[in-house]
Design a protein around this motif. Sequence first.
Motif, PDB file in Angstrom:
ATOM      1  N   ASP A 129     -23.125  -8.956   4.843  1.00  0.00           N
ATOM      2  CA  ASP A 129     -22.669 -10.190   4.206  1.00  0.00           C
ATOM      3  C   ASP A 129     -21.155 -10.210   4.069  1.00  0.00           C
ATOM      4  N   ILE A 130     -20.563  -9.054   3.828  1.00  0.00           N
ATOM      5  CA  ILE A 130     -19.107  -8.982   3.681  1.00  0.00           C
ATOM      6  C   ILE A 130     -18.438  -9.404   4.985  1.00  0.00           C
ATOM      7  N   ALA A 131     -18.944  -8.906   6.112  1.00  0.00           N
ATOM      8  CA  ALA A 131     -18.347  -9.238   7.403  1.00  0.00           C
ATOM      9  C   ALA A 131     -18.519 -10.718   7.731  1.00  0.00           C
ATOM     10  N   ARG A 132     -19.597 -11.339   7.290  1.00  0.00           N
ATOM     11  CA  ARG A 132     -19.836 -12.759   7.571  1.00  0.00           C
ATOM     12  C   ARG A 132     -19.008 -13.671   6.685  1.00  0.00           C
ATOM     13  N   ASN A 133     -18.700 -13.259   5.469  1.00  0.00           N
ATOM     14  CA  ASN A 133     -18.012 -14.110   4.501  1.00  0.00           C
ATOM     15  C   ASN A 133     -16.534 -13.749   4.389  1.00  0.00           C
ATOM     16  N   THR A 134     -15.835 -13.756   5.510  1.00  0.00           N
ATOM     17  CA  THR A 134     -14.428 -13.351   5.506  1.00  0.00           C
ATOM     18  C   THR A 134     -13.516 -14.385   4.870  1.00  0.00           C
ATOM     19  N   ASP A 135     -14.009 -15.621   4.632  1.00  0.00           N
ATOM     20  CA  ASP A 135     -13.177 -16.632   3.981  1.00  0.00           C
ATOM     21  C   ASP A 135     -12.776 -16.200   2.577  1.00  0.00           C
ATOM     22  N   ASP A 136     -13.593 -15.354   1.942  1.00  0.00           N
ATOM     23  CA  ASP A 136     -13.320 -14.910   0.581  1.00  0.00           C
ATOM     24  C   ASP A 136     -12.473 -13.642   0.523  1.00  0.00           C
ATOM     25  N   LEU A 137     -12.160 -13.041   1.660  1.00  0.00           N
ATOM     26  CA  LEU A 137     -11.405 -11.788   1.668  1.00  0.00           C
ATOM     27  C   LEU A 137      -9.918 -12.054   1.522  1.00  0.00           C
ATOM     28  N   ARG A 138      -9.256 -11.164   0.800  1.00  0.00           N
ATOM     29  CA  ARG A 138      -7.811 -11.260   0.608  1.00  0.00           C
ATOM     30  C   ARG A 138      -7.170  -9.991   1.134  1.00  0.00           C
ATOM     31  N   THR A 139      -5.978 -10.105   1.648  1.00  0.00           N
ATOM     32  CA  THR A 139      -5.194  -8.953   2.065  1.00  0.00           C
ATOM     33  C   THR A 139      -4.350  -8.517   0.880  1.00  0.00           C
ATOM     34  N   TYR A 140      -4.369  -7.218   0.601  1.00  0.00           N
ATOM     35  CA  TYR A 140      -3.544  -6.675  -0.487  1.00  0.00           C
ATOM     36  C   TYR A 140      -2.386  -5.886   0.109  1.00  0.00           C
ATOM     37  N   ASN A 141      -1.278  -5.914  -0.601  1.00  0.00           N
ATOM     38  CA  ASN A 141      -0.079  -5.190  -0.184  1.00  0.00           C
ATOM     39  C   ASN A 141       0.343  -4.221  -1.277  1.00  0.00           C
ATOM     40  N   SER A 142       1.123  -3.236  -0.850  1.00  0.00           N
ATOM     41  CA  SER A 142       1.727  -2.289  -1.787  1.00  0.00           C
ATOM     42  C   SER A 142       2.968  -2.939  -2.401  1.00  0.00           C
ATOM     43  N   PRO A 143       3.551  -2.314  -3.414  1.00  0.00           N
ATOM     44  CA  PRO A 143       4.783  -2.853  -4.006  1.00  0.00           C
ATOM     45  C   PRO A 143       5.945  -2.945  -3.006  1.00  0.00           C
ATOM     46  N   THR A 144       5.873  -2.173  -1.907  1.00  0.00           N
ATOM     47  CA  THR A 144       6.917  -2.237  -0.886  1.00  0.00           C
ATOM     48  C   THR A 144       6.670  -3.352   0.116  1.00  0.00           C
ATOM     49  N   GLY A 145       5.516  -4.058  -0.012  1.00  0.00           N
ATOM     50  CA  GLY A 145       5.193  -5.152   0.897  1.00  0.00           C
ATOM     51  C   GLY A 145       4.353  -4.741   2.089  1.00  0.00           C
ATOM     52  N   SER A 146       4.003  -3.471   2.175  1.00  0.00           N
ATOM     53  CA  SER A 146       3.209  -2.975   3.294  1.00  0.00           C
ATOM     54  C   SER A 146       1.727  -3.255   3.067  1.00  0.00           C
ATOM     55  N   GLU A 147       1.044  -3.715   4.107  1.00  0.00           N
ATOM     56  CA  GLU A 147      -0.378  -4.048   4.015  1.00  0.00           C
ATOM     57  C   GLU A 147      -1.228  -2.814   3.721  1.00  0.00           C
ATOM     58  N   ILE A 148      -2.227  -2.969   2.858  1.00  0.00           N
ATOM     59  CA  ILE A 148      -3.162  -1.889   2.556  1.00  0.00           C
ATOM     60  C   ILE A 148      -4.228  -1.858   3.650  1.00  0.00           C
ATOM     61  N   LEU A 149      -4.414  -0.681   4.255  1.00  0.00           N
ATOM     62  CA  LEU A 149      -5.346  -0.545   5.372  1.00  0.00           C
ATOM     63  C   LEU A 149      -6.685   0.052   4.975  1.00  0.00           C
ATOM     64  N   GLY A 150      -6.729   0.847   3.887  1.00  0.00           N
ATOM     65  CA  GLY A 150      -8.004   1.449   3.509  1.00  0.00           C
ATOM     66  C   GLY A 150      -7.864   2.436   2.371  1.00  0.00           C
ATOM     67  N   LYS A 151      -9.016   3.014   2.011  1.00  0.00           N
ATOM     68  CA  LYS A 151      -9.060   4.044   0.969  1.00  0.00           C
ATOM     69  C   LYS A 151      -8.844   5.411   1.605  1.00  0.00           C
ATOM     70  N   MET A 152      -8.255   6.316   0.848  1.00  0.00           N
ATOM     71  CA  MET A 152      -8.141   7.693   1.301  1.00  0.00           C
ATOM     72  C   MET A 152      -9.470   8.388   1.019  1.00  0.00           C
ATOM     73  N   ILE A 153      -9.989   9.074   2.015  1.00  0.00           N
ATOM     74  CA  ILE A 153     -11.228   9.819   1.813  1.00  0.00           C
ATOM     75  C   ILE A 153     -10.984  11.298   2.066  1.00  0.00           C
ATOM     76  N   LEU A 154     -11.764  12.110   1.385  1.00  0.00           N
ATOM     77  CA  LEU A 154     -11.710  13.554   1.552  1.00  0.00           C
ATOM     78  C   LEU A 154     -12.965  13.974   2.311  1.00  0.00           C
ATOM     79  N   LEU A 155     -12.769  14.766   3.345  1.00  0.00           N
ATOM     80  CA  LEU A 155     -13.879  15.200   4.173  1.00  0.00           C
ATOM     81  C   LEU A 155     -14.013  16.713   4.141  1.00  0.00           C
ATOM     82  N   VAL A 156     -15.223  17.178   4.306  1.00  0.00           N
ATOM     83  CA  VAL A 156     -15.510  18.601   4.441  1.00  0.00           C
ATOM     84  C   VAL A 156     -16.014  18.793   5.859  1.00  0.00           C
TER      85      VAL A 156
END
Length: 92
Positions: A3-30
């Motif tokens: 549903d998230i992929a289908r309803n992209t009209d509701d998605l917003r792009t977030y930026n950092s305080p420096t104006g750089s686009e946020i690409l994702g969450k940091m994940i820790l892998l084992v």
Amino acid sequence: MSDIARNTDDLRTYNSPTGSEILGKMILLVGRAEIAGFTASGEPVMLDTAEVFWDCEKVATREGREIYLDRNGEEWTFDQLGPEEEMATNEA
């Protein structure tokens, strides 16, 4: 398709305080980096293969807040981010 992929009209792009686009969450892998064995001095001889244990994946946090990465690789917590249009207004 989710549903998230289908309803992209509701998605917003977030930026950092420096104006750089946020690409994702940091994940820790084992995982496990494969070795052929050890040298006489005890150094591992690494192979070019590794296995990631995806079921152990965790979102990285700082002081209990999830960490997000911007286009430049900088780390931010969500409270530091803002919608693209608001961050552009704050920079002006």
